[in-house]
Design an enzyme around this catalytic site. Structure first.
Site, short mmCIF file in Angstrom:
data_model
loop_
_atom_site.label_atom_id
_atom_site.label_comp_id
_atom_site.label_asym_id
_atom_site.label_seq_id
_atom_site.Cartn_x
_atom_site.Cartn_y
_atom_site.Cartn_z
N SER A 101 0.81 -1.21 0.00
CA SER A 101 0.00 0.00 0.00
C SER A 101 0.85 1.26 0.00
CB SER A 101 -0.89 0.03 1.25
OG SER A 101 -1.71 -1.10 1.33
N HIS A 110 -1.05 -2.72 -7.08
CA HIS A 110 -1.79 -2.47 -5.84
C HIS A 110 -3.30 -2.55 -6.07
CE1 HIS A 110 -3.20 0.46 -2.52
NE2 HIS A 110 -3.10 -0.77 -2.03
N GLU A 138 -3.55 0.10 -9.01
CA GLU A 138 -2.46 1.05 -9.22
C GLU A 138 -1.23 0.28 -9.70
OE1 GLU A 138 -2.94 4.71 -6.11
OE2 GLU A 138 -2.39 2.78 -5.23
N ASN A 192 -3.85 6.21 -1.64
CA ASN A 192 -3.63 6.32 -0.20
C ASN A 192 -3.02 7.65 0.21
OD1 ASN A 192 -4.72 3.93 0.91
ND2 ASN A 192 -3.01 2.76 0.10
#
Length: 290
Positions: free
Chosen positions: A122, A143, A155, A194
């Site tokens: 992450s 991701h 991602e 994130n």
């Protein structure tokens, strides 16, 4: 090799790893999930089976498709079983030492020099994981988002060493084989999603910590006032408070911005084992443990 990827390995059969394995198997791929031992491998199988069964009950999946997906998924406690994989997704705990150990081992085990090694991290630097191998040009971030069978985004995170051929292979795999939508990010802590999401979650935690509003009211406010499908504290519980804390620490270590620093309440909850849905209790209660 992009169109020829048929054999996929997933290292880690937890919530994310099981979800990644499920979507790979449903896409018709020969899928292998590797856990730390046979007991953990059985638990991973149960996790995938339960998710497929839920999809059938909800009318999202035909029983035959679920049965076929499970039949083409192998669960093992031996990392060396991944030797013939063409693409491997690492999905172990969000800890740099654990991930580096996996990549160091995979570099020796995976036989095909053209195989792609990917990480579902992450927030950790892809470069660091690539340098644990002798094939940094074939290492890339891939991701997924939780719950993997439901959320369509991936991602793709490239390091300074990742080759153009590897990027093309992974993007074609994600969009073609898995039917995902891909966004590309540079190798910076938090990537795109994130880096935007976690400060929002931390702000909600600080609001609850200060007594400004209850967890229920914070979540209701964002759900009904901003049309968010899930409030920030419910979302943090779903992600796992330990994962949220790990991402926040990575963001803060890289950028040194106060908005990325994990609040004391979050740290205490992680220390207490109150991790959200997976532990049965976080900012909300879920009536079960596991």
């Amino acid at each position: 090799m992009s169109g020829g990827i048929k054999r996929v390995g997933v290292v880690g059969g937890g919530q994310m790893g099981a979800g990644i394995a499920e979507v790979c198997a449903l896409a018709g791929l020969d899928t292998m999930v590797c856990e730390v031992d046979a007991v953990a491998a059985r638990a991973a199988r149960e996790r995938v089976t339960a998710s497929l069964d839920r999809a059938v009950r909800r009318g999202k999946l035909e029983q035959a498709a679920a049965r076929d997906a499970l039949a083409r998924t192998v669960f093992t406690g031996n990392l060396e079983d991944l030797a013939d994989r063409q693409l491997v997704v690492e999905a172990v705990v969000e800890n740099p030492d654990a991930k580096i150990e996996v990549f160091t081992a995979l570099d020796k085990i995976v036989e095909d020099p053209a195989a792609v090694l990917t990480t579902n991290t992450s927030s950790l630097p892809v470069m660091r994981l690539g340098r644990a191998t002798g094939r940094a040009d074939r290492v890339v971030g891939l991701h997924f988002f939780n719950p993997v069978p439901v959320l369509p985004l991936v991602e793709v995170v490239t390091s300074l060493h990742t080759s153009a051929a590897t990027i093309a292979t992974v993007e074609d795999f994600a969009t073609g084989a898995l039917g995902r939508t891909v966004i590309r990010s540079q190798d910076r802590a938090g990537f795109v999603v994130n880096a935007l999401l976690v400060p929002y979650l931390l702000s909600a935690i600080r609001m609850a910590e200060s007594g400004f509003a209850t967890a229920a009211d914070i979540d209701t406010g964002m759900e009904l006032g901003c049309a968010h499908p899930m409030g920030p504290l419910k979302l943090a519980d779903l992600i796992g408070l330990d994962t949220v804390a790990s991402i926040a620490e990575s963001l803060y270590d890289e950028f040194k911005e106060p908005l990325y620093a994990p609040p004391p309440l979050l740290q205490r909850m992680v220390e207490a084992g109150l991790l959200g849905r997976k532990s049965g209790r976080g900012f909300h209660g879920y009536g079960r443990v596991g």
